[in-house]
Write an enzyme that holds these catalytic residues in place. Sequence first.
Site, PDB file in Angstrom:
ATOM      1  N   CYS A  22      19.768 -32.641 -57.537  1.00  0.00           N
ATOM      2  CA  CYS A  22      20.549 -31.410 -57.434  1.00  0.00           C
ATOM      3  C   CYS A  22      20.970 -30.982 -58.831  1.00  0.00           C
ATOM      4  O   CYS A  22      20.736 -31.683 -59.817  1.00  0.00           O
ATOM      5  CB  CYS A  22      21.771 -31.606 -56.541  1.00  0.00           C
ATOM      6  SG  CYS A  22      22.967 -32.784 -57.214  1.00  0.00           S
ATOM      7  N   CYS A  25      23.019 -33.336 -61.046  1.00  0.00           N
ATOM      8  CA  CYS A  25      22.279 -34.340 -61.816  1.00  0.00           C
ATOM      9  C   CYS A  25      21.894 -33.768 -63.176  1.00  0.00           C
ATOM     10  O   CYS A  25      22.041 -34.432 -64.211  1.00  0.00           O
ATOM     11  CB  CYS A  25      21.025 -34.773 -61.058  1.00  0.00           C
ATOM     12  SG  CYS A  25      21.330 -35.508 -59.445  1.00  0.00           S
ATOM     13  N   ASP A 442       3.248   1.827 -71.188  1.00  0.00           N
ATOM     14  CA  ASP A 442       2.661   2.285 -72.444  1.00  0.00           C
ATOM     15  C   ASP A 442       1.171   2.571 -72.350  1.00  0.00           C
ATOM     16  O   ASP A 442       0.582   3.082 -73.290  1.00  0.00           O
ATOM     17  CB  ASP A 442       2.928   1.270 -73.554  1.00  0.00           C
ATOM     18  CG  ASP A 442       2.207  -0.047 -73.316  1.00  0.00           C
ATOM     19  OD1 ASP A 442       1.861  -0.315 -72.156  1.00  0.00           O
ATOM     20  OD2 ASP A 442       1.985  -0.791 -74.284  1.00  0.00           O
TER      21      ASP A 442
END
Length: 544
Positions: A22, A25, A442
């Site tokens: 998790c 940790c 662009d």
Amino acid sequence: MSTGTSTGTDAEVELAIGGMTCASCAARIEKKLNRMDGVTATVNYATEKARVSYSGDVSVGDLIATVEATGYTAQEPTPPAEQTGPAEEADELRPLRERLITAVVLSVPVVAMAMIPALQFDYWQWLSLTLAAPVVTYAAWPFHKAAFTNARHGAATMDTLISVGTSAAFLWSLWALFLGTAGTPGMTHPFELTIERTDGAGNIYLEAAAGVTAFILAGRYFEARAKRKAGAALRALLELGAKDVTVLRADGREQTLPVAELKTGDRFLVRPGEKIATDGTVEEGSSAVDASMLTGESVPVEVGAGDPVTGATINVGGRLVVRATRVGADTQLARMARLVEDAQNGKAAAQRLADRISAVFVPVVIALALGTLGFWLGNGVGLTAAFTAAVAVLVIACPCALGLATPTALMVGTGRGAQLGILIKGPEVLESTRRVDTVVLDKTGTVTTGRMTLLAVHTAEGTDEADVLRLAGALEHPSEHPIARAVADGALAKLGNLPTPEDFANVPGLGVQGVVEGHAVLVGRERLLADWAMRLPEGCLLYT
């Protein structure tokens, strides 16, 4: 990437971290590493990697030792080109999938019996115990193991909440069944909308223990799958490159080698239809190069001697001899893959906030559970009712998605973008898109598929459109040029089968020529047609 001891200057290394379950940790490891002199670390739970800058007398071995002393594993990660494929990833997910299937199959009847009074026969509670026991022990074992490992190092993570909450619910149910009144034949759990105070001795929480385990396992499994799919973006980029290359030796020999053995300065051959092995400069020949995988532009780029070419683009025209200028990690394709990986390893402001919250969430919840226990004991409701309330706090806190959802969403977003041809420089860029109100493109290639299609056929007066399309499409069919493919595909779609051309020849950079149904046909640029116009015999068809 540095792999040795620093000699007084700043160095950087990336470590693959194992054992994290998790975001808490990741926060613990990051905190431990940052306590080292001269070390600045960022740990990403979603990618299971740590990026560490260090200086002074610190070595990579010291960093790994610190991570291992925290209760996790660390090593330098496998290069993207050598990472496991789908089959190996499926094997990695198999244990988690097996535990999830076990939990779901056994939990559904437990939850159903607890929630639907009509299903509660005389000894339903004992059947619930029989079904829930494997879920809380076997299926939830990774949570219990991680909680024990973290406890040995004086830490608490999300796994601690899951383990404590499900274990408390299960152990309480055992006490109620064997020592309380819950094991009495005919005991039921009626579905009520009102709250009534009881001593809890007749209540079991097996559905909570089994259900929470199944839900958390499902979240872990889908999270792992999402991480694996996002990691596939790097492999998908690298797989765009060529696998083998034909190197031209000094004596004129041609030697086929893996691309990894190509060196800067080597001359290699690129035949029509082949991928260019690496970034380089054309020394001999001229051709058209399909660079749509990089630019999105469907129109190929004409190249000749002295022009640069990019690895993984496709030679769709003539024969080229290219001298390699960049190989391996220095190529544009490798830099693109590194950009995606860096984006997944970074942290946005939202993720940093989630990590900080997750780091304190577990101890806060445990403190709240103890506070709840003390509060109800102080109000004289009895140990049983007080303990029930404390367990409820732990159980409802288990499915905390904050530390899981944020890093995973950012990682999956950058990975999915790479698969769709959108390179995101970092999670902070992805996070900032919520403020975007105008998008400026662009060039045309950014809004196209990179593939040309035939829209219309315009012919001179008195010329049949179908004849023109049939002859031109037939001659273009053997060519690999993107424009040729568009003409041929358009002809096939409108006319069906096409005749087979004879004496087909490619004129690099200009067009193609050949004989179709007895007609000499030339298809290409106006310059090519103008050059041939004065030399072709009467009756030859010219198409532009």
